[in-house]
Design an enzyme around this catalytic site. Structure first.
Site, PDB file in Angstrom:
ATOM      1  CD  GLU A 110       5.115   1.258   6.865  1.00  0.00           C
ATOM      2  OE1 GLU A 110       5.401   0.198   6.097  1.00  0.00           O
ATOM      3  OE2 GLU A 110       3.818   1.272   5.910  1.00  0.00           O
ATOM      4  NE  ARG A 114       8.337   0.457   5.834  1.00  0.00           N
ATOM      5  CZ  ARG A 114       8.526   1.787   5.171  1.00  0.00           C
ATOM      6  NH1 ARG A 114      10.068   1.700   5.016  1.00  0.00           N
ATOM      7  NH2 ARG A 114       7.561   1.987   4.155  1.00  0.00           N
ATOM      8  CG  ASP A 237      -2.076  -1.306  -1.057  1.00  0.00           C
ATOM      9  OD1 ASP A 237      -2.663  -1.325   0.287  1.00  0.00           O
ATOM     10  OD2 ASP A 237      -1.752  -0.367  -1.440  1.00  0.00           O
ATOM     11  CD  GLU A 353       4.181   0.579  -4.287  1.00  0.00           C
ATOM     12  OE1 GLU A 353       4.223   1.295  -5.405  1.00  0.00           O
ATOM     13  OE2 GLU A 353       3.598   0.275  -3.212  1.00  0.00           O
TER      14      GLU A 353
END
Ligand code: DMJ
Length: 449
Positions: A110, A114, A237, A353
């Protein structure tokens, strides 16, 4: 009679060609207004904190102390939307308040997508060296995460002490680094960042099964899989996303080889054509046997990667299924069982998404069907998730009950992709820009640059 016929032919009630039904500039304007609504809510109730809690009209810091997740995530969207006043507010806050010299243990994945991605992108968009200094400081504090026996990073690292924890990780957390760390290497001329991120990707890839699939969980100390379920869902993913985007950004043939091997196996064992549509399900990484017919809002990133890699046919078929998932209850659930179209996790987390894929498909095909889908997506966000203070996740897409959370990625990704879908096509040049998995635009490097 002839006159009536002619009148009918030219009357405004005639069905217009698809591309004239959608007023793109009006929609782009409306998305911008909704972005401002959410940002103003953050400013009023959560200024200086990580995230807005829109129902209690208060704030949340992930680790007890703020790392300014929302302003960093929102900055690039403001630049793209031409919101210069807001971009300056966010930048001033970041430059005056942000420090990584904190005794807190942060999740590497993260912090990378980010914060590091956001700061590097902000530096490339704005040019202020102080943004690069913050990015470099953060990356150096995250570096100890790679000190495992395999070179795959631990999940958490303490920003002050470098202490690491949580060795059981997953391909997405291990393999979603190369765009940001490679960018930092290119800018600073220090190859260590690229090397660490590439080795992490390679270590996952080397542990693929004989049929070229990877599992869900892996121990970075032993290098052994602890869960062998294979899919394109959360936990795997963006490992695939970064293999392909990494190739596009750095022209490293090793990344392309890994993608080619992987996508062949994905299409062989995970793709599933059923009576409800074309999907990607779960299978055991060793045997390739179907383990679950589950697909969710996170999986909806895949049409974007497929069309980016020139597989438009599969991208379009999968996007039709994603649209079915969204329209089942008027807004998409976290997860469903596509064999019977029953919802298995009913929440909606403001995820981007499905909208992201619509944008990529429209960008590459100009098929106006995608504009219509995107319009539906945007209108349902406003209808169900908007409130006084900003936007909320939903506890259930069936009851539409809101929850007290506005993820920073709503401003980084969801509204950015909505806006870009309706904005002029040349807003982003895909030959020059790649979005990281948090939708932060990063420069594509020329070969030899
Ligand atoms: C974002 O943080 C990123 O897109 C990540 O890759 C997946 N999860 C969220 C959005 O759903």
């Amino acid at each position: 009679m002839k006159k009536i016929f002619l009148l009918l032919l030219f009357s405004s009630t005639l069905v217009l060609p698809q591309n004239q039904k959608i007023d793109k500039s009006k929609l782009a304007y409306e998305v911008k207004q909704e972005f401002l609504h959410a940002w103003n809510g953050y400013k009023e109730y959560a200024w200086g904190h990580d995230e807005l809690l829109p129902l209690s009209k208060s704030d949340k810091d992930w680790y007890g102390e703020s790392l300014l997740l929302t302003p960093i995530d929102a900055f690039g969207t403001m630049k793209i939307m031409g919101l210069d006043k807001e971009a300056n507010e966010a930048k001033n806050l970041i430059l005056t308040e942000l420090s990584f010299d904190k005794d807190i243990s942060v999740q590497v994945f993260e912090a990378n997508i980010r914060l590091l991605g956001g700061l590097l992108s902000a530096y490339q968009l704005d040019g202020d060296k102080r943004l690069l200094e913050l990015a470099t400081d953060l990356a150096n504090r995250l570096l100890p995460a790679f000190n495992s026996p395999t070179g795959m990073p631990y999940r958490f690292v303490n920003l002050e002490t470098g202490e690491t924890k949580d060795p059981v990780s997953n391909p997405a957390e291990i393999g979603t680094l190369i765009l940001e760390w490679g960018t930092l290497s290119k800018i600073t001329g220090k190859s260590i960042y690229y090397e660490k991120a590439k080795k992490a990707l390679e270590e996952v890839f080397q542990r693929r099964s004989k049929i070229n699939l990877v599992g869900t969980f892996i121990d970075v100390n032993s290098g052994k899989w602890t869960n062998t379920d294979s899919h394109i869902s959360g936990a795997i993913d963006s490992y695939y996303e970064y293999l392909y985007k990494g190739w596009l950004m750095f022209h490293d043939p090793d990344l392309k080889k890994m993608w080619d091997v992987s996508i062949t196996a994905i299409n062989k064992y995970l793709a599933d054509s059923t009576s409800t549509g074309f999907w990607y399900g779960h299978a055991d990484m060793t045997t390739g046997k179907r383990t679950a017919t589950i697909f969710g809002s996170l999986d909806a990133f895949f049409p974007a990667v497929l069309v980016l890699s020139s597989d438009t046919a599969r991208a379009e078929k999968l996007q039709e299924s994603c649209y079915k998932m969204w329209t089942l209850e008027g807004i998409e659930p976290e997860e469903l069982d596509y064999s019977n179209m029953k919802i298995t996790y009913p929440n909606y987390s403001l995820r981007p998404e499905n909208i992201e894929s619509t944008y990529y498909l429209y960008h590459f095909t100009r098929n106006t069907k995608n504009l219509e889908m995107g319009k539906d997506y945007f209108e349902s966000l406003v209808k169900y998730c908007r409130n006084d203070a900003g936007y909320s996740t939903l506890k259930s897409v069936i009851t539409k009950e809101q929850a007290d959370q506005m993820h920073s990625f709503f401003l980084a990704e969801t509204l950015k992709y909505c806006y870009l879908l309706f904005a002029p096509q040349n807003t982003i040049d895909f030959n020059k820009t790649i979005f990281n998995t948090e939708a932060h635009p990063l420069k594509v490097w020329k070969a030899g640059e």
